[in-house]
Design an enzyme around this catalytic site. Structure first.
Site, mmCIF file in Angstrom:
data_model
loop_
_atom_site.group_PDB
_atom_site.id
_atom_site.type_symbol
_atom_site.label_atom_id
_atom_site.label_comp_id
_atom_site.label_asym_id
_atom_site.label_seq_id
_atom_site.Cartn_x
_atom_site.Cartn_y
_atom_site.Cartn_z
ATOM 1 C CG PHE A 146 -1.857 1.258 1.094
ATOM 2 C CD1 PHE A 146 -3.012 1.220 0.329
ATOM 3 C CD2 PHE A 146 -1.512 2.464 1.702
ATOM 4 C CE1 PHE A 146 -3.823 2.352 0.180
ATOM 5 C CE2 PHE A 146 -2.317 3.598 1.552
ATOM 6 C CZ PHE A 146 -3.467 3.533 0.797
ATOM 7 C CG ASP A 233 5.627 4.098 1.929
ATOM 8 O OD1 ASP A 233 5.561 4.805 2.957
ATOM 9 O OD2 ASP A 233 4.670 3.935 1.152
ATOM 10 C CE LYS A 275 -1.219 6.982 6.755
ATOM 11 N NZ LYS A 275 -0.840 5.929 5.822
#
Ligand SMILES: *Cc1c(COP(=O)(O)O)cnc(C)c1O
Length: 427
Positions: A146, A233, A275
């Site tokens: 993802f 990531d 985030k």
């Protein structure tokens, strides 16, 4: 006319359903307030947050210092665009590059933009420095990844819902199984035009799949051997979540101050953050790498109107200082061990839960039912009734990721709520 509290919640649910796109399927709870590890709904009912907005709120909801920083900067200067300099971006870039141990930072807003940015940098590096023929660059990704929702990123998703009917898909990606160094080596060997390997150190959305300890280390070695860039990531795993500043830090608990020579640290060529980089108060993402890679981007070749804006970067700088000063990685590591040990004790006598896995405070339990069953969803509804908010991922997996500011006492309280709720579902 008087509106009862219960009908008020229903009112908001109806509004979203009637006027919004149906691109999410939220748990039916309408939140109105947050503080630290707690959330309150419109009825005033209090919950423990066990999702932290997909790990964006590691520093806890409405952290007082971060809110104060945001308010002060919001009243001073919010956006200049990068047409001009501002007096906040430099401090943020200096702090953040030193904190994570890279030479340069490129500021963006959302995680997906960070991933897109890393793809562009990696491809261009491949053309300028690896000598790959124009338009032939390939990037290796993993099945069940993802990395976000843009057209290019969903092109290399393996989730049909994310991908189908959104084509034509962007070419230039090769997908291999996660945690499979043999597949990685074969692919690198057979494809001289591979410029990078984009990977999550732990696959969060896929259900908190934690690879073998040597997977990222092995990937690092293979990327170096075949002259491809390792792109980590860490949008979900970074900023303390997994019990270290980054998941690639392994067992190092330096809070970002170490020289990064610890044997456990695996240095990616590009690091993508988002985030919790802004503690969930403002969208801030970043790509970090050294100048010999970053300098392939020259004026006019990449950018964003909001990227690097003074409000966002001031908040992000404070958000990182909070992670360091409050020792959140250490707390996540300590509480994560407690959480998994307590859940394992429960699982040993359980038929409804088959396993627990994770690192730090990024954990998941696997419900002993099929992925298309409603059991995990129903458990989350009961957890909600019992005062704890979590969400299933991929059907029968429940992710547990509370804010990292949790105390051990609060965690024990949460564990008893989780155990009590699961007991209701035992046959
Ligand atoms: C959330 C996430 C993204 C996308 O971030 P957005 O801010 O939603 O665009 C990318 N990669 C990982 C690993 C994520 O968890």
């Amino acid at each position: 006319m008087e509106t009862t509290q219960a009908s008020l919640a229903q009112h908001y649910l109806n509004q979203e359903k009637e006027y919004g796109a149906h691109d999410y399927n939220p748990l039916p709870v309408v939140l109105a307030k947050g503080s630290g590890v707690f959330l309150w709904d419109v009825d005033g009912k209090k919950y423990y947050d066990f999702l932290s907005a997909y790990s964006a709120v590691n520093q806890g909801h409405c952290h007082p210092e971060i809110v104060k920083t945001l308010q002060e900067q919001a009243a001073t200067l919010t956006l200049t665009s990068r047409a001009f300099h501002n007096n906040k971006l430099g401090d943020y870039m200096e702090f953040t590059t030193k904190f994570f141990g890279f030479e340069r930072l490129l500021p963006m807003n959302t995680g997906a933009e960070g991933v897109e940015t890393s793809i562009k940098i990696t491809r261009k590096w491949g053309y300028l420095h690896k000598g790959v023929p124009e338009n032939q660059a390939q990037i290796i990704v993993c099945n069940n990844n993802f990395h976000g929702r843009t057209t290019t990123i969903i092109s290399f998703s393996s989730d049909p819902g994310s991908k189908n009917h959104f084509g034509p898909h962007t070419p230039g990606f090769i997908s291999i199984p996660y945690n499979d160094l043999t597949a990685l080596e074969e692919t690198l060997k057979n494809n001289p035009n591979v410029v990078g390997f984009l990977v999550e150190p732990i696959q969060g959305e896929a259900g908190v799949y934690t690879p073998d300890t040597d997977f990222i280390r092995g990937a690092r070695a293979l990327c170096s051997q075949y002259n491809a860039l390792l792109i980590a990531d860490e949008i979900q795993t970074g900023i303390g979540r997994t019990g270290a500043l980054l998941a690639v830090c392994g067992d190092c608990s330096c809070q970002g101050s170490c020289e990064r020579q610890k044997a456990t640290y695996i240095r990616p060529d590009l690091l993508i953050l988002g985030k919790a980089l802004s503690a969930g108060t403002y969208p801030v993402s970043a790509v970090l790498c050294d100048s010999h890679i970053m300098d392939v981007i020259q004026p006019g070749q990449h950018g964003s109107t909001f990227g690097g804006n003074p409000l966002g970067v001031t908040v992000a700088l404070k958000a990182l200082q909070v992670v360091r000063d409050e020792k959140l990685p250490q707390n996540a590591r300590k509480l994560g061990k407690v959480f998994r040990a307590e859940m394992q004790k429960y699982i040993d006598g359980s038929t409804i839960v088959s396993s627990v896995r994770g690192r730090g405070l990024l954990n998941a339990i696997v419900i002993n039912d099929t992925p298309d069953s409603k059991t995990a969803w129903n458990i989350c509804l009961r957890l909600r009734d019992n005062g704890l908010l979590a969400k299933p991922t991929h059907g029968n997996i429940i992710r547990f990721a509370p804010p990292l500011v949790m105390t051990e006492e609060q965690l024990m309280d949460c564990i008893s709520i989780i155990k009590k709720t699961l007991t209701e579902f035992e046959s």
